[in-house]
Design an enzyme around this catalytic site. Sequence first.
Site: not given
Ligand code: DOR
Length: 445
Positions: A179, A310
């Site tokens: 990331h 994601d």
């Molecule tokens: O928006 C996100 N939420 N990006 C991430 O990389 C982690 C994820 C999360 O785990 O909530």
Amino acid sequence: MNSWLLRDVQVVNEGHVCAADVLVRNGFIERVAPEGIGQALGAQELDAHGKHLLPGAIDDQVHFREPGLTHKEDLAHGSAAAVAGGITTFMEMPNTVPQTLTQELLEQKYAMGAAHSVANYSFYMGAANDNLDEVLRTDPRTVCGLKAFLGSSTGNMLVDDPETLDRLFRNAHMILAVHAEDEPTIRRNTAAAKEHFGENIPIEQHPLIRSAEACWLSSSNAVKLAKEHGTRLHVLHISTAKELELFAPGPLEGKRITAEACVHHLWFTDADHAAKGAFIKWNPAVKTQADRDAIRQAVKDGRIDVVATDHAPHTLDEKALPYAQCPSGGPLVQHALPAMLELMHQGVFTLEEVVEKMSHAPARLFQVKDRGFIREGYHADLVLVDLDASWTVAKETLLYKCGWSPFEGQTFRSRVLRTWVNGNMVYADGQVDRSVRGMRTLFNR
Ligand code: DOR
């Protein structure tokens, strides 16, 4: 185990669409016969004329929140939503509670997958500033990859010590997924926004705080490190046009550096914050239309190798918090394939491209054993879709534990009719067979 004979289905596989009868037995694809199959003793027959059969999608980035955050999602709900959306294999991230930072904790997650997942599963080993020895003990044949957060997101799993980063990139013995957002830039932008707006930062500031520059600084640094050390680097959720310069077009074979795009970055733009608010607050942020269009083009020319979700649910209460406290992420696995097929209807992608980026390419990129293709002898992970069956996403149909979707109210022209995981029909007519269990995914490495 069930046997199935799918009659006269349009098989979408390896760049071709071709009518065939498909026989599934003992969990595997036994025959794909364009010339037809006369009889198959004991097999349940299904007339699939006019429908399309896709290899199950392989999602290389989900957050199913188990253990420790199961008020948001859990493996049972997340995997059920996945198969309803045509995703038959997932790779899950280490920012759970506890974080997946030891081999023991990693194996505990595999045991949870075996106990609760209706889809095939794999779990990433997490890297932190102080666990390199544990990371290097990860078995590449039974674990999808290593994961490092180079910018903090949900769970605060930051790897920011330059020496550790150098050692990680130098020593990583398998795919290192990252990331990439530059933490100092994000902190500086957040402080400036707080100064300007006080506690009420508008959601529209998100792409300016988690800026294109933050993405560029971090992903270009990751690529530089990978080139220096020969690391097998996979950069997750590319969200800007500029970052695409870092990746080579063309087929992924031979590449040491690959990239992923996520459905929300291919679908939404910053203009959608007005209607969707925090429901499309993701890290990295959804950016401009120019960024979105450039990423779409990169999916087509190969600078982006795979498309994933994601999937990262939070509760409605959490998403209703003011900007600074509202967590980033949203649920996606149930609608990722219908959304990509909608982009096909819009002329953005071809059907073959959707299958390439969601099934074949993740299988090849991760060297997944015997999945991701409709080939004789492969596991029968299959999705039957109707490309001409409009439906509108409604709250009552959501299988997510969090009970909301950024796609509510959206009409899709394609529908997932049935999904098979290892030959078991796990989803049909809106119902998930929750008694089915997926398998631990293996890798040819
Ligand atoms: O928006 C996100 N939420 N990006 C991430 O990389 C982690 C994820 C999360 O785990 O909530």
